[in-house]
Design a protein around this motif. Structure first.
Motif, mmCIF file in Angstrom:
data_model
loop_
_atom_site.group_PDB
_atom_site.id
_atom_site.type_symbol
_atom_site.label_atom_id
_atom_site.label_comp_id
_atom_site.label_asym_id
_atom_site.label_seq_id
_atom_site.Cartn_x
_atom_site.Cartn_y
_atom_site.Cartn_z
ATOM 1 N N GLY A 25 0.824 -1.205 0.000
ATOM 2 C CA GLY A 25 0.000 0.000 0.000
ATOM 3 C C GLY A 25 0.853 1.248 0.000
ATOM 4 O O GLY A 25 2.059 1.193 0.277
ATOM 5 N N VAL A 26 0.228 2.359 -0.316
ATOM 6 C CA VAL A 26 0.918 3.656 -0.303
ATOM 7 C C VAL A 26 0.064 4.673 0.437
ATOM 8 O O VAL A 26 -1.169 4.584 0.442
ATOM 9 N N GLY A 27 0.730 5.616 1.054
ATOM 10 C CA GLY A 27 0.041 6.743 1.668
ATOM 11 C C GLY A 27 0.234 7.968 0.798
ATOM 12 O O GLY A 27 1.362 8.286 0.421
ATOM 13 N N THR A 28 -0.852 8.623 0.440
ATOM 14 C CA THR A 28 -0.753 9.838 -0.372
ATOM 15 C C THR A 28 -1.386 11.002 0.386
ATOM 16 O O THR A 28 -2.261 10.797 1.238
ATOM 17 N N ALA A 29 -0.934 12.190 0.064
ATOM 18 C CA ALA A 29 -1.471 13.380 0.739
ATOM 19 C C ALA A 29 -1.570 14.538 -0.248
ATOM 20 O O ALA A 29 -0.558 14.947 -0.835
ATOM 21 N N ALA A 30 -2.770 15.023 -0.440
ATOM 22 C CA ALA A 30 -3.003 16.199 -1.286
ATOM 23 C C ALA A 30 -4.436 16.661 -1.073
ATOM 24 O O ALA A 30 -5.352 15.838 -1.009
ATOM 25 N N LYS A 31 -4.611 17.966 -0.966
ATOM 26 C CA LYS A 31 -5.965 18.500 -0.795
ATOM 27 C C LYS A 31 -6.653 18.644 -2.152
ATOM 28 O O LYS A 31 -6.007 18.759 -3.191
ATOM 29 N N VAL A 32 -7.972 18.613 -2.114
ATOM 30 C CA VAL A 32 -8.746 18.720 -3.356
ATOM 31 C C VAL A 32 -8.405 20.015 -4.078
ATOM 32 O O VAL A 32 -8.297 20.049 -5.313
ATOM 33 N N LEU A 33 -8.216 21.078 -3.316
ATOM 34 C CA LEU A 33 -7.670 22.322 -3.840
ATOM 35 C C LEU A 33 -6.455 22.680 -3.007
ATOM 36 O O LEU A 33 -6.556 22.824 -1.783
ATOM 37 N N GLY A 34 -5.305 22.791 -3.654
ATOM 38 C CA GLY A 34 -4.079 23.099 -2.941
ATOM 39 C C GLY A 34 -4.015 24.552 -2.517
ATOM 40 O O GLY A 34 -4.883 25.373 -2.852
ATOM 41 N N SER A 35 -2.971 24.898 -1.779
ATOM 42 C CA SER A 35 -2.796 26.282 -1.316
ATOM 43 C C SER A 35 -2.617 27.246 -2.481
ATOM 44 O O SER A 35 -2.844 28.451 -2.346
ATOM 45 N N ASP A 54 -3.353 12.120 -11.505
ATOM 46 C CA ASP A 54 -2.376 11.031 -11.508
ATOM 47 C C ASP A 54 -2.160 10.495 -10.097
ATOM 48 O O ASP A 54 -2.026 9.275 -9.902
ATOM 49 N N LEU A 55 -2.114 11.387 -9.105
ATOM 50 C CA LEU A 55 -1.935 10.949 -7.725
ATOM 51 C C LEU A 55 -3.159 10.162 -7.256
ATOM 52 O O LEU A 55 -3.031 9.159 -6.547
ATOM 53 N N TRP A 56 -4.350 10.623 -7.639
ATOM 54 C CA TRP A 56 -5.590 9.901 -7.320
ATOM 55 C C TRP A 56 -5.531 8.478 -7.887
ATOM 56 O O TRP A 56 -5.783 7.502 -7.177
ATOM 57 N N LYS A 57 -5.173 8.364 -9.164
ATOM 58 C CA LYS A 57 -5.115 7.057 -9.811
ATOM 59 C C LYS A 57 -4.056 6.169 -9.161
ATOM 60 O O LYS A 57 -4.255 4.962 -9.005
ATOM 61 N N PHE A 58 -2.933 6.760 -8.781
ATOM 62 C CA PHE A 58 -1.859 5.994 -8.149
ATOM 63 C C PHE A 58 -2.325 5.379 -6.836
ATOM 64 O O PHE A 58 -2.103 4.188 -6.576
ATOM 65 N N ALA A 59 -2.998 6.178 -6.010
ATOM 66 C CA ALA A 59 -3.498 5.672 -4.725
ATOM 67 C C ALA A 59 -4.461 4.521 -4.934
ATOM 68 O O ALA A 59 -4.389 3.490 -4.248
ATOM 69 N N LEU A 60 -5.388 4.658 -5.873
ATOM 70 C CA LEU A 60 -6.362 3.599 -6.121
ATOM 71 C C LEU A 60 -5.733 2.391 -6.811
ATOM 72 O O LEU A 60 -6.108 1.253 -6.528
ATOM 73 N N ASP A 61 -4.771 2.636 -7.709
ATOM 74 C CA ASP A 61 -4.116 1.521 -8.399
ATOM 75 C C ASP A 61 -3.385 0.604 -7.415
ATOM 76 O O ASP A 61 -3.436 -0.623 -7.533
ATOM 77 N N GLN A 80 -6.384 13.644 2.768
ATOM 78 C CA GLN A 80 -6.456 12.191 2.639
ATOM 79 C C GLN A 80 -7.629 11.719 1.773
ATOM 80 O O GLN A 80 -8.027 10.559 1.868
ATOM 81 N N THR A 81 -8.155 12.579 0.933
ATOM 82 C CA THR A 81 -9.320 12.182 0.143
ATOM 83 C C THR A 81 -9.049 10.947 -0.702
ATOM 84 O O THR A 81 -9.821 9.975 -0.679
ATOM 85 N N ALA A 82 -7.954 10.933 -1.449
ATOM 86 C CA ALA A 82 -7.639 9.777 -2.299
ATOM 87 C C ALA A 82 -7.310 8.553 -1.454
ATOM 88 O O ALA A 82 -7.801 7.445 -1.722
#
Length: 259
Positions: free
Chosen positions: A89-99, A107-114, A161-163
């Protein structure tokens, strides 16, 4: 099911929770097929009962070949397949809208789910192709057990942590229908949802973040250990009546809305 004399596939088995699981299964006289990008960086006491496959869990062709290889190895050793523990598994971190106002990377969304979701499902479905033909064991006619690894984030994901939460929440949702699908084959399905566990990731936390997390811990007032996770895996393997459930391994703690 007794793990003795059975072969278990452990993805992500070279480090962290996966490695602790490998060691615990080996101590129980099981054989273990380790699927990971790199072999374990420490010697295993019962290494003669392990075999390593270099596996990128997102590469369907590589996973299929590794599962076929593990099944063939199990036949050679006379230790039939007993199940799969999906620790990759992988841990990813990104907000739906960044600063900066930019949207979450697709791509990060797909990576987490893949990795977390599709990787777990694909390995499980391929292993079940072989598990269905393992001789039924015991009075219940059990053939094997599938263990998936979710997270407390499946229930109370934090900002960013949405993804990750989506991928882990999907595993929780899959557990019951998958157990119902596989019941006629004598294959159980369980999911473990760890809370705050000591890991390479938590080792890199700032003191401020660590202190904030520590305040939310209930009892024991510490992070969980890999050995406690592995102990839970062993209990699931050995207790035939646990099926179709998600076990929260959290010491009664809940992730806060923000750190």
């Amino acid at each position: 099911m007794k793990p003795t004399g059975r072969t278990f596939i452990v993805s992500g088995g070279s480090a962290g929770l996966g490695l602790a699981t490998v060691e615990t299964l080996l101590d129980s006289d099981a054989h273990v097929a380790i699927f990971d990008l790199r072999p374990p960086q420490k010697p295993l006491v019962h290494q003669f009962r392990t075999k390593f496959w270099e596996v990128d869990i997102t590469n369907a062709e590589v996973v299929a070949k590794a599962v076929a290889g593990a099944a063939a190895w199990a036949a050679e050793t006379g230790a039939p397949l007993g199940g799969v523990v999906n620790c990759a598994g992988v841990g990813t971190a990104a907000k739906v809208l960044g600063s900066d106002g930019e949207p979450h990377s697709l791509d990060l969304w797909k990576f987490a789910l893949d990795v977390n979701l599709t990787g777990t499902f694909n390995l499980t479905r391929l292993a079940c192709k072989y598990l269905q033909f393992v001789p039924a064991d015991g009075p219940d006619g059990e053939r094997g057990v599938i263990i998936m690894v979710a997270s407390s984030a499946a229930f109370e994901g934090q900002p960013g942590q949405t993804a990750y939460a989506a991928s882990k929440g999907a595993l929780v949702s899959m557990t019951l229908p998958m157990s119902r699908d596989l019941a006629r084959h004598g294959i159980r399905v369980m999911t473990i949802a760890p809370g705050a566990f000591a890991s390479a990731m938590t080792d890199k936390m700032t003191e401020k973040t660590r202190a904030s997390l520590h305040r939310e811990l209930i009892f024991p007032k510490r992070m969980g250990t890999a050995a406690e996770f592995a102990q839970t895996v062993k209990w699931i393997v050995e207790c035939p009546y646990v099926n179709g459930e998600t076990i929260r391994l959290s010491g009664a703690s809940r992730l806060p809305g923000k750190m």
